[in-house]
Design a protein around this motif. Sequence first.
Motif, short mmCIF file in Angstrom:
data_model
loop_
_atom_site.label_atom_id
_atom_site.label_comp_id
_atom_site.label_asym_id
_atom_site.label_seq_id
_atom_site.Cartn_x
_atom_site.Cartn_y
_atom_site.Cartn_z
N GLU A 1 0.84 -1.19 0.00
CA GLU A 1 0.00 0.00 0.00
C GLU A 1 0.88 1.24 0.00
O GLU A 1 1.88 1.30 0.73
CB GLU A 1 -0.94 0.00 1.21
CG GLU A 1 -1.94 -1.16 1.20
CD GLU A 1 -2.88 -1.14 2.37
OE1 GLU A 1 -4.11 -1.20 2.15
OE2 GLU A 1 -2.40 -1.08 3.51
N TRP B 1 0.64 -15.30 -6.26
CA TRP B 1 0.28 -14.77 -4.96
C TRP B 1 0.83 -15.62 -3.82
O TRP B 1 1.32 -15.08 -2.82
CB TRP B 1 -1.23 -14.63 -4.84
CG TRP B 1 -1.67 -14.22 -3.45
CD1 TRP B 1 -2.52 -14.86 -2.63
CD2 TRP B 1 -1.23 -13.05 -2.73
NE1 TRP B 1 -2.67 -14.19 -1.44
CE2 TRP B 1 -1.88 -13.06 -1.48
CE3 TRP B 1 -0.36 -12.00 -3.03
CZ2 TRP B 1 -1.69 -12.08 -0.53
CZ3 TRP B 1 -0.17 -11.01 -2.07
CH2 TRP B 1 -0.83 -11.05 -0.84
N ARG C 1 3.28 -14.06 -1.10
CA ARG C 1 2.87 -14.08 0.30
C ARG C 1 3.97 -14.66 1.18
O ARG C 1 4.20 -14.16 2.29
CB ARG C 1 1.58 -14.89 0.45
CG ARG C 1 0.71 -14.44 1.60
CD ARG C 1 -0.54 -15.29 1.75
NE ARG C 1 -1.46 -14.70 2.70
CZ ARG C 1 -1.22 -14.63 4.01
NH1 ARG C 1 -0.10 -15.13 4.51
NH2 ARG C 1 -2.10 -14.06 4.82
N THR D 1 5.87 -12.64 4.22
CA THR D 1 5.96 -13.15 5.58
C THR D 1 7.40 -13.21 6.04
O THR D 1 7.73 -12.85 7.18
CB THR D 1 5.32 -14.55 5.65
OG1 THR D 1 3.95 -14.45 5.25
CG2 THR D 1 5.39 -15.10 7.06
N ILE E 1 0.63 -7.75 5.13
CA ILE E 1 -0.28 -8.21 4.08
C ILE E 1 -1.70 -7.74 4.43
O ILE E 1 -2.30 -8.22 5.39
CB ILE E 1 -0.26 -9.74 3.97
CG1 ILE E 1 1.16 -10.23 3.67
CG2 ILE E 1 -1.22 -10.22 2.88
CD1 ILE E 1 1.34 -11.73 3.80
N PRO E 2 -2.26 -6.81 3.67
CA PRO E 2 -3.61 -6.33 3.98
C PRO E 2 -4.64 -7.43 3.76
O PRO E 2 -4.52 -8.24 2.83
CB PRO E 2 -3.82 -5.19 2.97
CG PRO E 2 -2.47 -4.87 2.42
CD PRO E 2 -1.66 -6.12 2.52
N THR E 3 -5.66 -7.44 4.58
CA THR E 3 -6.73 -8.44 4.44
C THR E 3 -7.40 -8.36 3.08
O THR E 3 -7.71 -9.39 2.46
CB THR E 3 -7.77 -8.24 5.55
OG1 THR E 3 -7.14 -8.37 6.82
CG2 THR E 3 -8.88 -9.26 5.45
N TRP E 4 -7.59 -7.14 2.57
CA TRP E 4 -8.26 -6.98 1.29
C TRP E 4 -7.50 -7.67 0.17
O TRP E 4 -8.10 -8.16 -0.81
CB TRP E 4 -8.50 -5.51 0.95
CG TRP E 4 -7.26 -4.70 0.69
CD1 TRP E 4 -6.59 -3.89 1.57
CD2 TRP E 4 -6.53 -4.61 -0.55
NE1 TRP E 4 -5.50 -3.32 0.98
CE2 TRP E 4 -5.44 -3.73 -0.33
CE3 TRP E 4 -6.70 -5.17 -1.81
CZ2 TRP E 4 -4.52 -3.41 -1.32
CZ3 TRP E 4 -5.77 -4.86 -2.82
CH2 TRP E 4 -4.70 -3.98 -2.57
N ASP F 1 -5.52 -10.44 0.42
CA ASP F 1 -5.80 -11.87 0.53
C ASP F 1 -7.16 -12.20 -0.08
O ASP F 1 -7.31 -13.15 -0.86
CB ASP F 1 -5.79 -12.30 2.01
CG ASP F 1 -4.51 -13.01 2.40
OD1 ASP F 1 -3.87 -13.60 1.52
OD2 ASP F 1 -4.16 -12.98 3.59
N ASP F 2 -8.16 -11.40 0.26
CA ASP F 2 -9.52 -11.64 -0.24
C ASP F 2 -9.58 -11.50 -1.76
O ASP F 2 -10.23 -12.30 -2.45
CB ASP F 2 -10.50 -10.68 0.41
CG ASP F 2 -10.66 -10.90 1.91
OD1 ASP F 2 -10.30 -12.00 2.38
OD2 ASP F 2 -11.14 -9.99 2.60
N THR G 1 -7.93 -14.52 -3.44
CA THR G 1 -8.76 -15.72 -3.29
C THR G 1 -9.83 -15.76 -4.38
O THR G 1 -10.05 -16.79 -5.04
CB THR G 1 -9.43 -15.74 -1.90
OG1 THR G 1 -8.41 -15.82 -0.89
CG2 THR G 1 -10.36 -16.95 -1.77
#
Length: 288
Positions: A174, A204, A208, A212, A218-221, A223-224, A227
């Motif tokens: 971001e 991805w 990821r 780590t 890692i923003p939640t958005w 990951d979503d 997916t």
Amino acid sequence: MPTPNVSFEFFPPKSLEGSFKLWETLGVLAPLDPTFVSVTYGAGGTTRKLTHEAVTAINANFGVPVAAHLTCVDATRAETLEIADQYAQAGITQIVALRGDPPKGTATFQAHPDGFGSSEDLVAALAKTGKFDIRVGAYPDPHPEAASMQACVDYLKAKIDAGATSAITQFFFEADTFFRFRDACAAAGITAPILPGILPIEDWSRARRFATACGAVIPTWLDDAYTSAIRDGREDLLSTAICTELCTDLIEGGVDDLHFYTLNRPELTRDVCAALGVAPNVALAEVA
């Protein structure tokens, strides 16, 4: 929107197939007239010889400035400075000076008994030679070994004070992450250029794991989003859109230079650069 300056990071090939892939990647990206390209060291210094060979080959055969990564891992001070001198003799005057990751199988960095104990020490020794433009690493999200973000800022200032002329950040997801870090660096009196490191996401799950390992948040958005995109077969489209948007936000926030971690896969980086208005240089395309 102004067109940014771009630079690219590659890793050295470990096989004949890898060599072809690196030259293919350079053929695609060198015509974009990068301000420089860099070649990494493997973890624990495992690709030292390969890095040297790749850097000298790029320097001799492509019309772009090249920077060699140099680390403190598993080498004496004399050995490290000898490598640096070999670069200088080959006309390579840009060094990316890093502490380096611990060798595989070890959890923490252990300096060689006769080696450099930190990237700050390495920078000071390189600066003393007067032969190099020295770039260093920076962490807009806290380094896993750092006590705080301020510790990362303070350590970057120490490296700049030791003789580094610019910094390249670890990747982040971001733009606000970079802006917060840039503001903290300015408040600490750091005036050297700080180039944001950009990771176009080819895979991805791999990105990821990288995040780590290096402490990138890692923003939640995100990951979503991946997916859903992977389920629908839209991962490449999403990656191009996300990376282009991140770069656009950075440029609109006053960033002039972008450094891309290419992973020797040029297509996504090329597509993002095209979206940002970075056009091929015809003369460099003929060289490549």
